[in-house]
Design a protein around this motif. Structure first.
Motif, PDB file in Angstrom:
ATOM      1  N   UNK A   4     -37.147  21.558   4.775  1.00 33.21           N
ATOM      2  CA  UNK A   4     -35.924  20.929   5.246  1.00 33.21           C
ATOM      3  C   UNK A   4     -35.823  19.480   4.847  1.00 33.21           C
ATOM      4  N   UNK A   5     -34.647  18.964   5.069  1.00 35.07           N
ATOM      5  CA  UNK A   5     -34.368  17.537   4.875  1.00 35.07           C
ATOM      6  C   UNK A   5     -33.830  16.980   6.184  1.00 35.07           C
ATOM      7  N   UNK A   6     -34.383  15.847   6.576  1.00 35.88           N
ATOM      8  CA  UNK A   6     -33.917  15.101   7.732  1.00 35.88           C
ATOM      9  C   UNK A   6     -33.471  13.729   7.245  1.00 35.88           C
ATOM     10  N   UNK A   7     -32.735  13.028   8.072  1.00 39.79           N
ATOM     11  CA  UNK A   7     -32.356  11.662   7.727  1.00 39.79           C
ATOM     12  C   UNK A   7     -32.351  10.791   8.974  1.00 39.79           C
ATOM     13  N   UNK A   8     -32.554   9.519   8.728  1.00 43.11           N
ATOM     14  CA  UNK A   8     -32.551   8.556   9.820  1.00 43.11           C
ATOM     15  C   UNK A   8     -31.807   7.314   9.371  1.00 43.11           C
ATOM     16  N   UNK A   9     -30.681   7.063  10.020  1.00 45.95           N
ATOM     17  CA  UNK A   9     -29.896   5.874   9.742  1.00 45.95           C
ATOM     18  C   UNK A   9     -30.392   4.739  10.635  1.00 45.95           C
ATOM     19  N   UNK A  10     -30.144   3.505  10.251  1.00 38.64           N
ATOM     20  CA  UNK A  10     -30.606   2.375  11.058  1.00 38.64           C
ATOM     21  C   UNK A  10     -30.103   2.471  12.495  1.00 38.64           C
ATOM     22  N   UNK A  29     -35.821  12.269   4.635  1.00 37.83           N
ATOM     23  CA  UNK A  29     -37.216  12.717   4.682  1.00 37.83           C
ATOM     24  C   UNK A  29     -37.301  14.213   4.394  1.00 37.83           C
ATOM     25  N   UNK A  30     -38.257  14.556   3.564  1.00 41.94           N
ATOM     26  CA  UNK A  30     -38.553  15.954   3.309  1.00 41.94           C
ATOM     27  C   UNK A  30     -39.486  16.467   4.404  1.00 41.94           C
ATOM     28  N   UNK A  31     -39.279  17.707   4.791  1.00 39.83           N
ATOM     29  CA  UNK A  31     -40.034  18.283   5.902  1.00 39.83           C
ATOM     30  C   UNK A  31     -40.459  19.696   5.556  1.00 39.83           C
ATOM     31  N   UNK A  40     -42.353  24.967  -6.586  1.00 40.48           N
ATOM     32  CA  UNK A  40     -42.682  24.458  -5.244  1.00 40.48           C
ATOM     33  C   UNK A  40     -41.873  23.214  -4.922  1.00 40.48           C
ATOM     34  N   UNK A  41     -40.611  23.267  -5.268  1.00 38.79           N
ATOM     35  CA  UNK A  41     -39.731  22.110  -5.083  1.00 38.79           C
ATOM     36  C   UNK A  41     -38.483  22.526  -4.321  1.00 38.79           C
ATOM     37  N   UNK A  42     -38.097  21.682  -3.409  1.00 39.97           N
ATOM     38  CA  UNK A  42     -36.879  21.881  -2.640  1.00 39.97           C
ATOM     39  C   UNK A  42     -35.907  20.780  -3.006  1.00 39.97           C
ATOM     40  N   UNK A  43     -34.635  21.146  -3.148  1.00 39.98           N
ATOM     41  CA  UNK A  43     -33.612  20.199  -3.556  1.00 39.98           C
ATOM     42  C   UNK A  43     -32.543  20.049  -2.474  1.00 39.98           C
ATOM     43  N   UNK A  44     -31.920  18.889  -2.482  1.00 40.30           N
ATOM     44  CA  UNK A  44     -30.743  18.675  -1.647  1.00 40.30           C
ATOM     45  C   UNK A  44     -29.681  18.061  -2.544  1.00 40.30           C
ATOM     46  N   UNK A  45     -28.699  18.866  -2.902  1.00 38.19           N
ATOM     47  CA  UNK A  45     -27.573  18.378  -3.688  1.00 38.19           C
ATOM     48  C   UNK A  45     -26.539  17.823  -2.724  1.00 38.19           C
ATOM     49  N   UNK A  56     -33.773  10.338  14.069  1.00 40.75           N
ATOM     50  CA  UNK A  56     -33.871  11.212  12.924  1.00 40.75           C
ATOM     51  C   UNK A  56     -33.171  12.528  13.248  1.00 40.75           C
ATOM     52  N   UNK A  57     -32.405  13.025  12.277  1.00 41.40           N
ATOM     53  CA  UNK A  57     -31.655  14.249  12.511  1.00 41.40           C
ATOM     54  C   UNK A  57     -31.827  15.213  11.350  1.00 41.40           C
ATOM     55  N   UNK A  58     -31.709  16.501  11.680  1.00 37.62           N
ATOM     56  CA  UNK A  58     -31.788  17.535  10.655  1.00 37.62           C
ATOM     57  C   UNK A  58     -30.522  17.505   9.804  1.00 37.62           C
ATOM     58  N   UNK A  59     -30.716  17.537   8.490  1.00 35.15           N
ATOM     59  CA  UNK A  59     -29.593  17.625   7.566  1.00 35.15           C
ATOM     60  C   UNK A  59     -29.410  19.069   7.108  1.00 35.15           C
ATOM     61  N   UNK A  60     -30.496  19.661   6.639  1.00 32.72           N
ATOM     62  CA  UNK A  60     -30.433  21.034   6.134  1.00 32.72           C
ATOM     63  C   UNK A  60     -31.829  21.620   6.092  1.00 32.72           C
TER      64      UNK A  60
END
Length: 117
Positions: free
Chosen positions: A34-40, A93-95, A75-80, A44-48
């Motif tokens: 998964x991908x998470x993100x954290x804004x200032x 962040x990659x998870x 063995x690679x995950x992408x976020x377009x 941190x929240x789940x994106x996908x």
């Protein structure tokens, strides 16, 4: 499991970026990427996320704009990320998660995405 994220940068609103997360180590134990993100100033929240079977899940705020995918051979995950908005600005962040016992979560280093208006 080690995770190496890349692909962040500065982009104008409406633009696109693709993030990559390369996994190494005992990746056979991983069930969900998964991908998470954290804004200032925000949590941190789940994106996908994407399971080994290819099932995906997206935050409502990115549905229709972001696409998560994985290349098992690499063995690679992408976020377009398309149609980026200033509110997408965050450290991404990659998870990786093992959802069977022992339940384990791994994090990669963050990659900064900045979307200018």
């Amino acid at each position: 499991v080690q995770l190496q994220a890349s692909g962040g940068g500065l982009v104008q609103a409406g633009g696109s970026l693709r993030l990559s997360c390369a996994a190494s180590g005992s990746i056979f134990s991983i069930n969900v990427m998964g991908w998470y993100r954290q804004a200032p100033g925000k949590q941190r929240e789940l994106v996908a996320s994407i399971t080994n079977s290819g099932s995906t899940n997206y935050a409502d705020s990115v549905k229709g704009r972001f696409t998560i995918s994985r290349d098992n051979a690499e063995s690679t995950t992408y976020l377009q990320m398309n149609s980026l908005k200033p509110e997408d600005t965050a450290v991404y962040y990659c998870n990786a998660r093992r959802v069977t016992w022992p339940i384990t979560t791994y994090w990669g280093q963050g990659t900064l995405v900045t979307v200018s208006s």
